[in-house]
Enzyme design. Sequence first.
Site, mmCIF file in Angstrom:
data_model
loop_
_atom_site.group_PDB
_atom_site.id
_atom_site.type_symbol
_atom_site.label_atom_id
_atom_site.label_comp_id
_atom_site.label_asym_id
_atom_site.label_seq_id
_atom_site.Cartn_x
_atom_site.Cartn_y
_atom_site.Cartn_z
ATOM 1 N N HIS A 1 8.747 -12.138 -0.122
ATOM 2 C CA HIS A 1 7.900 -13.041 0.676
ATOM 3 C C HIS A 1 8.710 -14.278 1.097
ATOM 4 O O HIS A 1 8.715 -14.677 2.259
ATOM 5 C CB HIS A 1 6.721 -13.572 -0.153
ATOM 6 C CG HIS A 1 5.642 -12.579 -0.447
ATOM 7 N ND1 HIS A 1 5.027 -11.834 0.526
ATOM 8 C CD2 HIS A 1 5.036 -12.236 -1.608
ATOM 9 C CE1 HIS A 1 4.091 -11.065 -0.043
ATOM 10 N NE2 HIS A 1 4.080 -11.289 -1.327
ATOM 11 N N HIS B 1 9.318 -9.141 -5.817
ATOM 12 C CA HIS B 1 8.207 -9.104 -4.852
ATOM 13 C C HIS B 1 8.055 -10.485 -4.191
ATOM 14 O O HIS B 1 7.980 -10.603 -2.961
ATOM 15 C CB HIS B 1 6.944 -8.692 -5.613
ATOM 16 C CG HIS B 1 5.662 -8.781 -4.855
ATOM 17 N ND1 HIS B 1 4.853 -7.694 -4.631
ATOM 18 C CD2 HIS B 1 5.014 -9.839 -4.289
ATOM 19 C CE1 HIS B 1 3.790 -8.073 -3.952
ATOM 20 N NE2 HIS B 1 3.847 -9.380 -3.742
ATOM 21 N N GLU B 2 8.061 -11.549 -5.017
ATOM 22 C CA GLU B 2 7.904 -12.911 -4.485
ATOM 23 C C GLU B 2 9.111 -13.324 -3.645
ATOM 24 O O GLU B 2 8.968 -13.998 -2.628
ATOM 25 C CB GLU B 2 7.679 -13.912 -5.625
ATOM 26 C CG GLU B 2 6.353 -13.765 -6.343
ATOM 27 C CD GLU B 2 5.146 -13.799 -5.413
ATOM 28 O OE1 GLU B 2 5.174 -14.553 -4.421
ATOM 29 O OE2 GLU B 2 4.185 -13.051 -5.668
HETATM 30 ZN ZN LIG Z 1 2.688 -10.738 -2.796
#
Ligand SMILES: [Zn+2]
Length: 237
Positions: A71, A67-68
Amino acid sequence: MNLLLPFGRAFGIPINLHYSLSLIVPFLAWRLANDFFPTRYEGWTQISYWLTGFVAVGALFVSILLHELAHSLVARLRGYTVDEITLFVLGGVSSITSETRRAQDEFIISVVGPLTSLGLGLVFWVFYSVTSQTNHPIAALIFYLALINIVLTVFNILPAFPLDGGRVLRSAIWALTGSFVRATNISTRISQVIGTVLVLIGVLEVSQGFILQGVWTGVIGVFVYISATRIRREEPI
Ligand SMILES: [Zn+2]
């Protein structure tokens, strides 16, 4: 005091583990081994429950790391510098140098995280649909990962700082009003309200006997409130 343990690199980005993980990892594994898995999957040995618990927590943090990374990689593609990714007790955080300069950038960098969690959740859900009748630890892991990634998606789209939903909300107000300052002002105020509501829900849960759940909700509420207040002070309003 440096509370970070360097854990390697992914795509050249340093990954750090916060020492708070040394408390939360055994705690989560214990909850999974003694509650989550035994109530759904019967007849395993005690060692199987514990091993599956620890593997599940490891896979949870890999899911958070992915998830990170979403980003961070999208931020880099759009010209921002990513200093590091830190995994800690409440999830993960990507340190992206400089505030995003455009509403469109903040929107796209924020939204890819929950989309990644949603994608992972759906992929594991497809696997779960063919293994749901199995009592094997692998089937249990697939079920847990489907569930936890959907939970991560829903949690992160809550429109409150420092969650992704808070940033998506700010980028939307920023695009509508043309003012970053105004968008920060409005979205941090909404975040403070949500943080307060979460604390109240936590208190209610504790009073109803759901102590662990209530404490957890309350901690997240305080975390949201403090983060929103800090962002509100840091931005030039
Ligand atoms: Zn996030």
